[in-house]
Design a protein around this motif. Structure first.
Motif, PDB file in Angstrom:
ATOM      1  N   ALA A 190       0.822  -1.207   0.000  1.00 55.04           N
ATOM      2  CA  ALA A 190       0.000   0.000   0.000  1.00 55.04           C
ATOM      3  C   ALA A 190       0.857   1.259   0.000  1.00 55.04           C
ATOM      4  N   ILE A 191       2.101   1.144   0.469  1.00 53.41           N
ATOM      5  CA  ILE A 191       3.022   2.283   0.477  1.00 53.41           C
ATOM      6  C   ILE A 191       3.879   2.299  -0.790  1.00 53.41           C
TER       7      ILE A 191
ATOM      8  N   VAL B 115       3.354   0.721  -3.860  1.00 56.19           N
ATOM      9  CA  VAL B 115       2.676   0.812  -5.157  1.00 56.19           C
ATOM     10  C   VAL B 115       2.437   2.261  -5.589  1.00 56.19           C
ATOM     11  N   PRO B 116       1.950   3.165  -4.707  1.00 57.22           N
ATOM     12  CA  PRO B 116       1.812   4.570  -5.137  1.00 57.22           C
ATOM     13  C   PRO B 116       3.132   5.194  -5.575  1.00 57.22           C
ATOM     14  N   ILE B 117       4.243   4.775  -4.947  1.00 58.18           N
ATOM     15  CA  ILE B 117       5.553   5.303  -5.363  1.00 58.18           C
ATOM     16  C   ILE B 117       5.873   4.844  -6.778  1.00 58.18           C
ATOM     17  N   TYR B 118       5.690   3.544  -7.045  1.00 64.49           N
ATOM     18  CA  TYR B 118       5.912   3.035  -8.404  1.00 64.49           C
ATOM     19  C   TYR B 118       4.996   3.740  -9.407  1.00 64.49           C
ATOM     20  N   LEU B 119       3.723   3.890  -9.049  1.00 71.02           N
ATOM     21  CA  LEU B 119       2.751   4.501  -9.954  1.00 71.02           C
ATOM     22  C   LEU B 119       3.094   5.959 -10.220  1.00 71.02           C
ATOM     23  N   GLY B 120       3.470   6.694  -9.163  1.00 75.44           N
ATOM     24  CA  GLY B 120       3.848   8.093  -9.340  1.00 75.44           C
ATOM     25  C   GLY B 120       5.042   8.243 -10.251  1.00 75.44           C
ATOM     26  N   TYR B 121       6.036   7.374 -10.095  1.00 72.30           N
ATOM     27  CA  TYR B 121       7.211   7.436 -10.965  1.00 72.30           C
ATOM     28  C   TYR B 121       6.828   7.134 -12.410  1.00 72.30           C
TER      29      TYR B 121
END
Length: 385
Positions: free
Chosen positions: A93-94, A96-102
């Motif tokens: 949950a922490i 995946v948003p980092i991967y998606l944002g990149y």
């Protein structure tokens, strides 16, 4: 007349008892049982799309812990697979948003994507070091010996900052500062590790580690030129590192010593290399056989399947994916048998515990830690066993 000298009358001086011999560490686990366990676990990983690994890791630790006896008393691992799964999901949950944002930034500013990968790498390295520290905390708080739990305090982010600064120094010195990095980080971890009300410490130094293996650092370019030497060099390095690490551990007044020979791991690493070559050969044969089968059933030529204008062959892709996954899981079985179980046994059979009586009257202390760090470690592929 001679003077008479009289000895004072009183109780005799107490005589300190001789030191007790070092305590032996014994491992009683059956190798065949362990191999069957990890093989069955790999099959269950295959049918559960990898999610069974949390329970498999728990079973492996429980097997290793419960069959390891110090001074006649076995350890106990109290962790659960469900805890690891929940920790992994929280970590996703922490992360995946980092991967998606990149990914989205890369789409919007493609020319800056190469530059953006640098802060992303730094962020994941920091998360990885944080995960290593917190995963160790989780494992310690699930380890019990003689009814008393190990535990750990300290800050995962403080450890991560230290690891990043030391990592930069190791990079700038082409690896020469690695022994001092390992000593500093291990000292931080051990000084925040406890067994009941006994506190840990780490007394080995970077200079001692450097003296044990400096020549391996000089020979590293040779291993790059001649890859067949790499397993020997790495096995030699790991044996020297284990012996150095064990000699530095302190828990209260308890210390360890190791007589692990420098060539203890040669056979293990070469067996892994041999099994890897066999598995990749079998994978190649599987892909060739699947390709021939699909060609026969669809009346397509090799150019039609793999040429520049080839269409997507769903059956062939499925068969190849099954082959790749089966090979990966079989490789995990090899790694777990040789580089977890067998390495564990080789290390234990040459290790002795000194002054074990210092841990005789320990009071329970500490609290259980969450599995979030273990989840981060699994998500970033830095988990230990």
């Amino acid at each position: 007349m001679n003077d008479l000298q009289w000895a004072p009358i009183g109780p005799p001086s107490p005589v300190s008892p001789p030191p007790l011999p070092p305590a032996q560490i014994d491992f009683t686990g059956d190798r065949g049982e362990f191999r069957r366990m990890v093989t069955r676990g790999a099959a269950l990983e295959l049918v559960t799309f990898g999610f069974y690994r949390f329970w498999l890791v728990t079973d492996i630790r429980r097997h290793l812990w419960s069959n390891t006896s110090v001074d006649g008393d076995a350890a106990e691992y109290t962790g659960r697979g469900k805890e690891l799964l929940i920790g992994f999901l929280f970590a996703l949950a922490i992360l995946v948003p980092i991967y998606l944002g990149y990914f989205l930034v890369g789409i919007e500013a493609e020319r800056w994507q190469g530059f953006a990968s640098t802060p992303l790498f730094i962020a994941f390295y920091a998360f990885g070091q944080f995960a290593i520290f917190r995963a160790r905390r989780y494992r310690l708080t699930r380890t019990v010996w003689r009814g008393v739990r190990f535990w750990m305090d300290g800050s995962g982010w403080a450890y991560s900052l230290r690891a990043m600064l030391w990592g930069l120094l190791v990079f700038l010195t082409l690896g020469l500062a690695l022994p001092w990095r390992e000593a500093s980080l291990e000292r931080y971890k051990m000084r925040h590790s406890h067994y009941g009300d006994l506190s840990g410490d780490f007394e080995a130094t970077g200079w001692e580690f450097f003296k044990r293996g400096w020549w391996l650092w000089l020979l590293t370019p040779l291993a790059i030129v001649v890859p067949l030497l790499a397993p020997f060099f790495y096995a030699e390095f790991k044996a020297r590192e284990w012996r150095w690490w064990l000699a530095g551990i302190r828990i209260g007044g308890v210390s360890l010593s190791s007589k692990l020979p420098h060539d203890a791991f040669y056979g293990l690493y070469w067996k892994v290399v041999g099994w890897s070559l066999l598995l990749f050969t079998l994978l190649g044969s599987w892909i060739a056989g699947c390709t021939a089968l699909v060609m026969r059933l669809t009346d397509k030529s090799i150019e039609q399947l793999f040429g520049p204008k080839a269409g997507t062959s769903i059956p062939l892709l499925v068969l190849m994916a099954v082959g790749y996954l089966a090979t990966a899981l079989a490789f995990n079985v090899v790694m777990r048998v040789y580089l977890q179980r067998d390495l564990w046994v080789k290390v234990l059979e040459t290790t002795h515990v000194h002054d074990i009586e210092a841990a005789a009257n320990v009071k329970a202390s500490g609290e259980l830690a969450s599995a979030l760090g273990e989840g981060f470690a699994d998500g970033l592929d830095v988990a230990g066993f």
